[in-house]
Design an enzyme around this catalytic site. Sequence first.
Site, short mmCIF file in Angstrom:
data_model
loop_
_atom_site.label_atom_id
_atom_site.label_comp_id
_atom_site.label_asym_id
_atom_site.label_seq_id
_atom_site.Cartn_x
_atom_site.Cartn_y
_atom_site.Cartn_z
N VAL A 213 0.87 -1.20 0.00
CA VAL A 213 0.00 0.00 0.00
C VAL A 213 0.89 1.24 0.00
CG1 VAL A 213 -1.83 1.25 1.22
CG2 VAL A 213 -1.64 -1.22 1.52
N HIS A 214 0.77 2.07 -1.02
CA HIS A 214 1.55 3.32 -0.99
C HIS A 214 0.91 4.49 -1.72
CE1 HIS A 214 2.79 2.09 -5.07
NE2 HIS A 214 3.02 3.38 -5.27
N ARG A 215 -0.16 4.21 -2.47
CA ARG A 215 -0.77 5.26 -3.30
C ARG A 215 -1.24 6.44 -2.44
NH1 ARG A 215 0.38 5.26 -8.34
NH2 ARG A 215 0.61 3.04 -8.47
#
Length: 371
Positions: A213-215
């Site tokens: 998860v990084h968006r």
Amino acid sequence: METIEIITVVGARPQFIKAAAVSRAIGAYDEAGNQNRLHERIIHTGQHYDDNMSNIFFEQLQIPAPAVNLEVGSGPHGRQTGAMLERLEKVLLDERPDWVLIYGDTNSTLAAALAAAKLHIPVAHVEAGLRSYNRRMPEEINRVVADCLSTLLFCPTETAVANLEKEGVTKGVCNVGDVMYDSVLFNAALAEQSSDIMSRLRLEPKSFYLATVHRAENTDDPERLAGILAAFERIDKPIVLPLHPRTRKTLGQAVGKMSRRVNVIEPVQYLDMIMLERNARIILTDSGGVQKEAFWFGTPCVTLRDETEWVELVEAGCNRLTGPGTEKIISAIAAFEETGATLPPDRRENLYGDGHSAEKIAATLARHQGD
Ligand code: UD1
Ligand code: UDP
């Protein structure tokens, strides 16, 4: 014989992986004794700078060392992109290359496209034509502008070609397939031989989920991030979560309060990552690259976004778009657990080219001199 000078601009993790494939092809093009020579120099903007977000990729994937690191670092979009623009302009004025080669849709991509175009240096864009049609994503703005300013537009899919056509862009457009597929083909066996991530993390094949998860749309919105994390808490299998520094920063101490089934680790090397992807039972991600790698390894993918640029995967049934809603994520997982299957290997190879994208890019750059 002519030498065609290429300046490659990279700055963020996925760009190192893509550039590795193309740099290798550029080297091989020269060794093959072709009529024109290609000479490449890499400029690193410094957008990503932690060892495990940058150096490890140059070392492991044997990417030629950057000629210059602009050391721009992190910051708000305007400041980060502005600093890149200013520093890149200087380098490009000195070098005056025949091509500036850019990748994907990060701020490094945007800055390089702008700096080059203003100096009338032709731009070649790898991964052109992708669209989410969501202008709230910084990446969408970056890719629209980069495509607009590019002379050669190397698309990974027919969908990307069609997206450009809708915008009236047809000149310089070619579907070469996806360089990340080249990279997976080149590195899969190597990963089997050299990665010890499975034993290090005491994992059995197909017994765990892999998540990334990084968006910005997820990390910068507490409600969205909470929805995703609540889903992780409900999953009854171990989850391996190589955590992007952006997300680690947002989560802070909350990382330590997650269920013991969620194994939060530092970002991993590429060969370790592809071993995890191949052996995971299901992948949960908001990454662009990881969605495709899931497909190439036949691992079902739950995409934690509202839309994706890789629409073929959703149409093919091996990628389910859930957004951040806990219930949606849980039902997508249940559906995959029920069928347990994804596409048969023979269909997997056709969506993103033939694994020779990088060679096609090198040959095209050698044929054109920015005309
Ligand atoms: C960028 C790209 C995104 C891409 C992602 C790949 C833009 C707008 N976004 O997002 O499209 O999917 O890279 O990973 O270009 N940080 C560190 N160490 C690092 C790098 C970043 O600590 O080496 C932290 C900093 O707090 C920084 C934050 O992560 O502010 C975000 O980094 P940034 O490069 O701005 O964006 P990404 O989220 O990495
Ligand atoms: N990746 C990696 N280590 C990690 C996470 C990702 O090597 O800990 C690789 C992954 O295999 C893929 C690329 O990084 O090749 C994807 O990058 P990222 O998710 O950062 O960016 P995006 O593709 O979303 O732009």
